[in-house]
Design an enzyme around this catalytic site. Structure first.
Site, mmCIF file in Angstrom:
data_model
loop_
_atom_site.group_PDB
_atom_site.id
_atom_site.type_symbol
_atom_site.label_atom_id
_atom_site.label_comp_id
_atom_site.label_asym_id
_atom_site.label_seq_id
_atom_site.Cartn_x
_atom_site.Cartn_y
_atom_site.Cartn_z
ATOM 1 N N ASN A 1 5.968 -4.246 -8.239
ATOM 2 C CA ASN A 1 6.099 -4.623 -7.063
ATOM 3 C C ASN A 1 6.041 -6.226 -7.453
ATOM 4 O OD1 ASN A 1 4.790 -2.646 -5.656
ATOM 5 N ND2 ASN A 1 4.154 -3.304 -4.136
ATOM 6 N N GLY B 1 0.747 -1.727 -0.042
ATOM 7 C CA GLY B 1 -0.150 -0.384 -0.215
ATOM 8 C C GLY B 1 0.799 1.578 -0.156
ATOM 9 N N GLY B 2 2.075 1.354 0.009
ATOM 10 C CA GLY B 2 2.837 2.314 -0.542
ATOM 11 C C GLY B 2 2.609 3.464 -1.586
ATOM 12 N N HIS C 1 11.027 -4.802 3.867
ATOM 13 C CA HIS C 1 10.297 -5.140 3.616
ATOM 14 C C HIS C 1 9.785 -5.778 2.471
ATOM 15 C CE1 HIS C 1 5.980 -4.830 5.269
ATOM 16 N NE2 HIS C 1 5.311 -3.524 3.977
ATOM 17 N N TRP C 2 10.395 -5.666 1.485
ATOM 18 C CA TRP C 2 10.130 -5.825 0.003
ATOM 19 C C TRP C 2 10.698 -7.395 -0.175
ATOM 20 C CZ3 TRP C 2 11.065 -1.105 -3.408
ATOM 21 C CH2 TRP C 2 9.872 -0.176 -3.046
ATOM 22 N N LEU D 1 -0.099 -4.447 3.111
ATOM 23 C CA LEU D 1 -1.090 -4.782 2.535
ATOM 24 C C LEU D 1 -2.125 -5.313 1.842
ATOM 25 C CD1 LEU D 1 -3.398 -1.818 3.249
ATOM 26 C CD2 LEU D 1 -3.386 -1.137 0.790
ATOM 27 N N ARG E 1 7.715 5.477 -9.150
ATOM 28 C CA ARG E 1 6.425 5.652 -7.962
ATOM 29 C C ARG E 1 6.145 7.055 -7.320
ATOM 30 N NH1 ARG E 1 6.403 1.013 -5.141
ATOM 31 N NH2 ARG E 1 5.583 2.354 -3.591
ATOM 32 N N ASN F 1 1.603 -8.865 -0.415
ATOM 33 C CA ASN F 1 2.029 -8.200 0.969
ATOM 34 C C ASN F 1 2.581 -7.510 0.750
ATOM 35 O OD1 ASN F 1 3.533 -6.570 -2.139
ATOM 36 N ND2 ASN F 1 4.309 -5.488 -0.623
#
Length: 291
Positions: A54, A45-46, A269-270, A115, A192, A113
């Site tokens: 993603n 959700g970024g 996180h990724w 969200l 992004r 991943n």
């Protein structure tokens, strides 16, 4: 699009219209048509997140084994962006249910991943007959910080971008996502930011955040409900995750009946980006494509 053809954004791009309190257009990518098992991928959700970016290092590999649907969640990518909606994970799960119905899908594994992991879990809880095995990477809604401070650094950076949506704030947010900062290239930041800075995207980002403080906010507190999950669940975490820290995995690991946890060191996180090769192999094996 078969598994042997070259995969591009354009060649895999699809749209569907579902009904969630009115018409809602969803964008998704389809690859590996002809493979028996369908797998759905749900991004995080970024700001500026979308399924193609993603999962850019995963779609082609997974499509050798599975029929892959990588979905832009509502409010992201090329899907519709509403200014108001209910608790996000439930709202997105309802949209996903509409897509399943339209495509005639039965019980399907979900890979999500952050969200998207929360949406996958909400979908599995609300529509248990439609959700197969779950692969969850640093999932939202399950992570309960036992030692790390809350809000985390990643959440703080996300909030800062929402208040002041500048390229600099987006880059600062993205750099928190990874252990290897070399992955945050100027090209990635530009890509992004172009998606995240449109008026529609900014409105959708704020609506998403607001939904976690609405009257139905408890729908996002899925750690209280995951004891009901009956399918095998693979939790994947980066040891250096600064959005949903590793200690947040422990409650989910204890509570989900058929859970297992895999941790990657030197990873943020990724997971699907930083450890893409290992992640792809692990996911294929867990979902049965390695047999």
């Amino acid at each position: 699009m078969t598994a042997t053809e070259e995969l591009t954004f354009e060649s895999t791009s699809r749209f569907a219209e579902v009904d969630v309190d009115g018409p809602l257009k969803l964008h998704y990518h389809e690859a590996g048509v002809g493979n028996d098992q369908t797998v759905v991928l749900l991004h995080g959700g970024g700001p500026g997140a979308a399924s193609w970016t993603n999962f850019s290092r995963n779609i082609a590999v997974l499509a050798r084994h599975f029929h892959v649907l990588a979905v832009d969640q509502p409010g992201y990518g090329h899907s519709d962006k509403r200014a108001e909606h209910g608790q996000f994970n439930r709202y997105a799960a309802m949209a996903l249910k509409g897509l399943f119905d339209q495509l005639g899908l039965g019980r399907v594994p979900l890979v999500g991943n952050s969200l998207g992991g929360g949406t996958a879990v909400r979908f599995a809880l609300d529509y248990p007959a439609r959700a197969g095995r779950l692969v969850l990477m640093g999932p939202g809604g399950l992570s309960i910080n036992l030692f790390a401070p809350d809000p985390t650094e990643g959440v703080k950076r996300l909030s800062k971008f929402s208040v002041a949506p500048t390229r600099e704030n987006l880059e600062a947010f993205l750099r928190v996502m990874v252990y290897d900062k070399n992955l945050i290239t100027p090209e990635l930041v530009d890509q992004r930011f172009a998606l995240a800075s449109t008026p529609e995207s900014l409105t959708a980002t704020r609506a998403m955040g607001k939904s976690f403080a609405g009257a139905d906010f408890e729908a996002g507190m899925m750690w209280r409900e995951v004891y009901r999950l009956r399918q095998p669940v693979l939790l994947i975490w980066g040891r250096e995750d600064r959005v949903n820290p590793l200690d947040g995995a422990l409650v989910a690991l204890k509570t989900i009946p058929r859970a297992q946890l895999h941790v990657f060191g030197q990873c943020g996180h990724w997971v699907q980006v930083e450890k893409f090769d290992e992640f792809n192999k692990l996911t294929i094996e867990f979902l049965g494509g390695g047999r």
